[in-house]
Design a protein around this motif. Sequence first.
Motif, short mmCIF file in Angstrom:
data_model
loop_
_atom_site.label_atom_id
_atom_site.label_comp_id
_atom_site.label_asym_id
_atom_site.label_seq_id
_atom_site.Cartn_x
_atom_site.Cartn_y
_atom_site.Cartn_z
N PHE A 86 -14.47 5.02 9.67
CA PHE A 86 -14.00 4.52 8.45
C PHE A 86 -14.83 3.75 7.49
CE2 PHE A 86 -10.33 5.18 11.32
CZ PHE A 86 -9.46 6.34 10.55
N ARG A 87 -15.88 3.36 8.07
CA ARG A 87 -16.64 2.64 7.06
C ARG A 87 -17.13 3.22 5.87
NH1 ARG A 87 -19.89 -2.05 7.10
NH2 ARG A 87 -21.93 -1.87 5.84
N GLY A 88 -16.95 2.99 4.65
CA GLY A 88 -17.21 3.47 3.35
C GLY A 88 -16.37 4.49 2.84
N LYS A 89 -15.19 4.56 3.72
CA LYS A 89 -14.18 5.59 3.56
C LYS A 89 -12.85 4.76 2.66
CE LYS A 89 -16.01 8.71 5.41
NZ LYS A 89 -15.41 9.38 6.75
N THR A 90 -12.25 5.48 1.50
CA THR A 90 -11.51 4.65 1.09
C THR A 90 -9.76 4.71 1.59
OG1 THR A 90 -12.46 5.39 -1.14
CG2 THR A 90 -9.90 4.98 -1.35
N ILE A 91 -9.23 3.97 1.66
CA ILE A 91 -7.96 3.73 2.60
C ILE A 91 -7.12 3.17 1.42
CG2 ILE A 91 -6.57 2.90 4.57
CD1 ILE A 91 -9.14 4.75 5.30
N VAL A 92 -5.74 3.72 1.44
CA VAL A 92 -4.91 3.48 0.42
C VAL A 92 -3.58 2.85 1.06
CG1 VAL A 92 -3.23 3.97 -1.68
CG2 VAL A 92 -5.44 5.07 -1.55
N VAL A 93 -3.21 1.71 1.01
CA VAL A 93 -2.06 1.10 1.75
C VAL A 93 -1.04 0.76 0.65
CG1 VAL A 93 -1.61 -0.84 3.17
CG2 VAL A 93 -3.78 -0.03 3.34
N LYS A 94 0.14 1.19 0.87
CA LYS A 94 1.41 0.93 0.35
C LYS A 94 2.04 -0.37 1.13
CE LYS A 94 5.90 0.90 -0.69
NZ LYS A 94 7.17 0.53 -0.11
N ILE A 123 -10.62 -0.63 0.47
CA ILE A 123 -9.10 -0.92 0.59
C ILE A 123 -8.49 -0.91 -1.04
CG2 ILE A 123 -7.20 -2.09 1.10
CD1 ILE A 123 -8.70 -1.17 3.55
N ILE A 124 -7.41 0.12 -1.04
CA ILE A 124 -6.68 0.09 -2.39
C ILE A 124 -5.22 -0.63 -1.78
CG2 ILE A 124 -5.78 1.22 -4.40
CD1 ILE A 124 -8.88 1.32 -4.41
N PHE A 125 -4.85 -1.34 -2.50
CA PHE A 125 -3.41 -2.07 -2.05
C PHE A 125 -2.38 -1.97 -3.05
CE2 PHE A 125 -1.29 -6.35 -0.37
CZ PHE A 125 -1.04 -5.52 0.66
N VAL A 126 -1.49 -0.90 -2.84
CA VAL A 126 -0.39 -0.83 -3.81
C VAL A 126 1.17 -1.67 -3.13
CG1 VAL A 126 0.83 1.02 -4.93
CG2 VAL A 126 -1.36 1.36 -4.38
N HIS A 127 1.64 -2.31 -4.19
CA HIS A 127 2.77 -2.97 -4.02
C HIS A 127 4.01 -2.66 -4.78
CE1 HIS A 127 2.90 -6.12 -6.67
NE2 HIS A 127 1.64 -5.92 -7.04
N GLY A 128 5.18 -2.78 -4.10
CA GLY A 128 6.38 -2.87 -5.03
C GLY A 128 7.03 -4.47 -4.88
N GLY A 129 8.11 -4.58 -4.97
CA GLY A 129 8.70 -6.06 -4.91
C GLY A 129 10.22 -5.96 -5.11
N GLY A 130 11.04 -5.11 -4.62
CA GLY A 130 12.44 -4.81 -4.96
C GLY A 130 13.19 -6.51 -4.62
N PRO A 131 13.28 -6.97 -3.56
CA PRO A 131 13.84 -8.06 -3.19
C PRO A 131 13.64 -9.12 -4.17
CG PRO A 131 13.07 -7.28 -1.07
CD PRO A 131 12.38 -6.50 -2.28
N TYR A 244 7.41 1.99 -17.38
CA TYR A 244 8.33 2.50 -16.64
C TYR A 244 8.23 1.90 -15.06
CZ TYR A 244 9.59 6.12 -19.98
OH TYR A 244 9.96 6.83 -21.04
N ASN A 245 9.20 1.75 -14.43
CA ASN A 245 9.31 1.62 -13.10
C ASN A 245 8.95 2.74 -12.23
OD1 ASN A 245 9.87 0.20 -10.80
ND2 ASN A 245 12.03 0.03 -10.90
N ILE A 246 8.10 2.58 -11.55
CA ILE A 246 7.58 3.57 -10.50
C ILE A 246 7.73 3.36 -9.12
CG2 ILE A 246 5.43 5.22 -10.06
CD1 ILE A 246 6.25 5.35 -13.23
N ASN A 247 8.18 4.42 -8.56
CA ASN A 247 8.33 4.03 -7.23
C ASN A 247 6.82 4.00 -6.60
OD1 ASN A 247 8.15 5.73 -4.22
ND2 ASN A 247 10.32 4.89 -4.41
N ALA A 248 6.81 2.86 -5.36
CA ALA A 248 5.46 2.10 -5.16
C ALA A 248 4.78 3.32 -4.25
CB ALA A 248 5.62 0.90 -4.39
N ASP A 249 5.74 3.87 -3.32
CA ASP A 249 5.34 5.05 -2.41
C ASP A 249 4.54 6.11 -3.25
OD1 ASP A 249 6.21 3.76 -0.11
OD2 ASP A 249 8.10 4.75 -0.06
N THR A 250 5.38 6.63 -4.22
CA THR A 250 4.73 7.60 -5.14
C THR A 250 3.28 7.07 -5.84
OG1 THR A 250 6.90 8.50 -5.60
CG2 THR A 250 5.35 8.99 -7.06
N ALA A 251 3.24 6.12 -6.13
CA ALA A 251 2.23 5.39 -6.86
C ALA A 251 1.18 5.51 -5.74
CB ALA A 251 2.25 4.04 -7.51
#
Length: 350
Positions: A86-94, A123-131, A244-251
């Motif tokens: 995985f070195r050098g590979k892009t990993i997107v984490v929701k 690493i690309i780190f995508v988050h929501g925050g509903g609570p 707009y509010n975007i679903n974090a999984d979709t993003a």
Amino acid sequence: MLSGKVFPQSSLIPKVSVLPNANPIPVSFVTVKEWRIRGKNDRWHNVSSSCLKSSLESIVTPESHPVLAQNRVNILSEALPFIQKFRGKTIVVKYGGAAMKSEALQASVISDLVLLSCVGLRIIFVHGGGPEINQLLGRLGLKPNFVNGLRVTDAATMEVVSMVLVGKVNKHLVALINKAGATAVGLCGIDGHLLTARPSPNSDQLGFVGDIASVDPSILRPLIDNNHIPVIASVAADKTGQPYNINADTAAGELAAALSAEKLILLTDVAGILEDRDDPSSLVKEIDIKGVKRMMDDGKIAGGMIPKVNCCVRSLAQGVRTASIIDGRLQHSLLLEILTDQGAGTMITG
């Protein structure tokens, strides 16, 4: 497959037999404060290990006991093939769910991200925050409303969503990652035209809940090329500038596709995809798109899992190599998913 007996404690350390005349035992990640090593003459030796602050420290912190030091070397050696893969590979984490609400799990996720970044993953780190959004709405006397699991977002709610996700949660996560030793940069979909939104087909019911019309990842490339971790809040704007509010999984899924990511990982509050929804032990470890569609047709995938699975399938169809739905309630679930062949949930392949 890394294997070994798991003891119900709290600190991630390896289990391996390294004493003279001992039978070799495969290395595994086990969660223990007190763990045992089998020595000569079948005697058991208790070794104490203090709870360590991060996954990185748990592997590389010097120890006075030579056995513990050797274990850390062994476990790094076992992880080497996965690091090379995985070195050098892009990993997107929701990021969301239980891993976001629990401080202990939050610390686990942050330390995992820093470790993965240190060994060369992009690493690309995508988050929501509903609570957090619900908490502020309550303090303002506004009642959260949902339709089919999606937040009804009128103008007042959209303002709160932007304040919480972009102004509070995003910067909090950036600060935690920076404190842990990496370099994070906070963004939302509006920055650099990263995500362009369009109204949802149900906008008459949902208000300012959007779908993603296009993705322009050019703002991310210099960041990940310089080993920074982009932290992205799931807020976007249309061409007129309306947020707009975007679903974090979709993003996360659309970003993974635009970046030709090696892997998309969705942290959830469940073990993964279950063959029997009432039986947690029926976890499906790996499945392809055809198998997922068959399970959906059979009604085995339902409720809140449907949009997550659809997100994964869509990203795979656009070139992402694998997509995983993993159990965010497990400490160090990201390391289990990426640096072992055991995994921490369900991996979907094309």
